[in-house]
Scaffold this motif. Structure first.
Motif, mmCIF file in Angstrom:
data_model
loop_
_atom_site.group_PDB
_atom_site.id
_atom_site.type_symbol
_atom_site.label_atom_id
_atom_site.label_comp_id
_atom_site.label_asym_id
_atom_site.label_seq_id
_atom_site.Cartn_x
_atom_site.Cartn_y
_atom_site.Cartn_z
ATOM 1 N N THR A 36 -11.418 -14.700 1.032
ATOM 2 C CA THR A 36 -10.029 -14.295 1.190
ATOM 3 C C THR A 36 -9.147 -14.977 0.161
ATOM 4 O O THR A 36 -9.478 -16.034 -0.362
ATOM 5 C CB THR A 36 -9.496 -14.646 2.590
ATOM 6 O OG1 THR A 36 -9.535 -16.055 2.772
ATOM 7 C CG2 THR A 36 -10.298 -13.966 3.677
ATOM 8 N N SER A 38 -4.636 -15.292 -0.695
ATOM 9 C CA SER A 38 -3.312 -14.947 -0.196
ATOM 10 C C SER A 38 -2.616 -14.045 -1.204
ATOM 11 O O SER A 38 -2.737 -14.219 -2.416
ATOM 12 C CB SER A 38 -2.483 -16.203 0.071
ATOM 13 O OG SER A 38 -2.310 -16.933 -1.109
ATOM 14 N N CYS A 39 -1.885 -13.086 -0.667
ATOM 15 C CA CYS A 39 -1.130 -12.156 -1.494
ATOM 16 C C CYS A 39 0.064 -12.895 -2.097
ATOM 17 O O CYS A 39 0.738 -13.657 -1.411
ATOM 18 C CB CYS A 39 -0.656 -10.979 -0.646
ATOM 19 S SG CYS A 39 0.446 -9.844 -1.510
ATOM 20 N N LYS A 44 0.074 -13.185 3.059
ATOM 21 C CA LYS A 44 -0.990 -13.030 4.053
ATOM 22 C C LYS A 44 -2.353 -13.127 3.380
ATOM 23 O O LYS A 44 -2.535 -12.691 2.249
ATOM 24 C CB LYS A 44 -0.864 -11.683 4.763
ATOM 25 C CG LYS A 44 0.377 -11.586 5.608
ATOM 26 C CD LYS A 44 0.438 -10.255 6.304
ATOM 27 C CE LYS A 44 1.722 -10.154 7.115
ATOM 28 N NZ LYS A 44 1.868 -8.819 7.705
ATOM 29 N N HIS A 45 -3.319 -13.701 4.093
ATOM 30 C CA HIS A 45 -4.671 -13.785 3.568
ATOM 31 C C HIS A 45 -5.383 -12.465 3.813
ATOM 32 O O HIS A 45 -5.370 -11.932 4.918
ATOM 33 C CB HIS A 45 -5.448 -14.930 4.228
ATOM 34 C CG HIS A 45 -5.212 -16.225 3.556
ATOM 35 N ND1 HIS A 45 -6.120 -16.795 2.701
ATOM 36 C CD2 HIS A 45 -4.159 -17.064 3.564
ATOM 37 C CE1 HIS A 45 -5.639 -17.927 2.237
ATOM 38 N NE2 HIS A 45 -4.447 -18.119 2.749
ATOM 39 N N ARG A 46 -5.958 -11.946 2.777
ATOM 40 C CA ARG A 46 -6.682 -10.671 2.810
ATOM 41 C C ARG A 46 -8.024 -10.862 2.120
ATOM 42 O O ARG A 46 -8.199 -11.746 1.291
ATOM 43 C CB ARG A 46 -5.913 -9.590 2.050
ATOM 44 C CG ARG A 46 -4.479 -9.436 2.412
ATOM 45 C CD ARG A 46 -4.321 -8.547 3.594
ATOM 46 N NE ARG A 46 -2.892 -8.199 3.728
ATOM 47 C CZ ARG A 46 -2.389 -7.687 4.811
ATOM 48 N NH1 ARG A 46 -3.144 -7.440 5.837
ATOM 49 N NH2 ARG A 46 -1.109 -7.411 4.877
ATOM 50 N N GLN A 50 -9.452 -5.970 -0.587
ATOM 51 C CA GLN A 50 -8.196 -5.317 -0.233
ATOM 52 C C GLN A 50 -7.074 -5.696 -1.193
ATOM 53 O O GLN A 50 -5.920 -5.382 -0.947
ATOM 54 C CB GLN A 50 -7.776 -5.716 1.186
ATOM 55 C CG GLN A 50 -8.728 -5.248 2.245
ATOM 56 C CD GLN A 50 -8.342 -5.770 3.614
ATOM 57 O OE1 GLN A 50 -7.794 -6.853 3.742
ATOM 58 N NE2 GLN A 50 -8.651 -4.992 4.626
ATOM 59 N N CYS A 64 -1.626 -7.255 -2.426
ATOM 60 C CA CYS A 64 -2.240 -6.251 -1.553
ATOM 61 C C CYS A 64 -2.294 -4.908 -2.263
ATOM 62 O O CYS A 64 -1.408 -4.562 -3.033
ATOM 63 C CB CYS A 64 -1.436 -6.115 -0.263
ATOM 64 S SG CYS A 64 -1.376 -7.613 0.735
ATOM 65 N N CYS A 68 1.723 -4.057 0.320
ATOM 66 C CA CYS A 68 1.638 -4.905 1.523
ATOM 67 C C CYS A 68 1.933 -4.086 2.779
ATOM 68 O O CYS A 68 1.209 -4.162 3.767
ATOM 69 C CB CYS A 68 2.609 -6.080 1.426
ATOM 70 S SG CYS A 68 2.317 -7.140 -0.013
ATOM 71 N N LEU A 71 -0.855 -1.450 3.531
ATOM 72 C CA LEU A 71 -2.076 -2.099 4.017
ATOM 73 C C LEU A 71 -1.907 -2.548 5.463
ATOM 74 O O LEU A 71 -2.806 -2.386 6.274
ATOM 75 C CB LEU A 71 -2.455 -3.277 3.123
ATOM 76 C CG LEU A 71 -3.782 -3.948 3.430
ATOM 77 C CD1 LEU A 71 -4.937 -2.951 3.405
ATOM 78 C CD2 LEU A 71 -4.050 -5.066 2.451
ATOM 79 N N ASP A 72 -0.731 -3.090 5.820
ATOM 80 C CA ASP A 72 -0.463 -3.478 7.208
ATOM 81 C C ASP A 72 -0.551 -2.270 8.136
ATOM 82 O O ASP A 72 -1.147 -2.340 9.210
ATOM 83 C CB ASP A 72 0.920 -4.128 7.336
ATOM 84 C CG ASP A 72 0.924 -5.583 6.923
ATOM 85 O OD1 ASP A 72 -0.157 -6.210 6.928
ATOM 86 O OD2 ASP A 72 2.013 -6.090 6.600
ATOM 87 N N LEU A 75 -4.209 -1.174 8.571
ATOM 88 C CA LEU A 75 -4.951 -2.083 9.449
ATOM 89 C C LEU A 75 -4.542 -1.915 10.905
ATOM 90 O O LEU A 75 -5.380 -1.991 11.804
ATOM 91 C CB LEU A 75 -4.753 -3.530 8.994
ATOM 92 C CG LEU A 75 -5.385 -3.888 7.651
ATOM 93 C CD1 LEU A 75 -4.984 -5.296 7.231
ATOM 94 C CD2 LEU A 75 -6.895 -3.764 7.719
#
Length: 85
Positions: A36, A38-39, A44-46, A50, A64, A68, A71-72, A75
């Motif tokens: 992972t 972070s963006c 956020k860790h992805r 991704q 992301c 961002c 992607l949220d 998910l």
């Protein structure tokens, strides 16, 4: 003699650990793609799969993909779908 397992405990004032388990919650997985990051934009860790690199302020940063917010939403939709069992 075996070393006793230490568990994470916080002192009553909440400022310091009495003892802490070693390691990081973001340990790298066995494959590079499963690790992972972070963006740069949302923090956020992805999973690296991704993310995409974009040039921001003259440097390549991981962000992301595609965005961002998108992607949220993707998910959230994936978590709402009931399992097909």
């Amino acid at each position: 003699m075996a070393k006793a397992d230490t568990k994470t405990k916080i002192v009553a004032d909440g400022l310091r650990y009495k003892s802490k388990v070693s390691g990081s919650p973001f340990t790298a997985a066995t494959s590079f793609g499963a690790a992972t990051m972070s963006c740069f934009l949302c923090g956020k860790h992805r999973a690296r799969s991704q993310m995409v690199s974009k040039k921001i302020l003259g440097k390549s940063q991981a962000v992301c993909s595609p965005s961002c917010k998108a992607l949220d939403q993707a998910l959230e939709e994936a978590n709402k779908k009931p399992s097909a069992e």
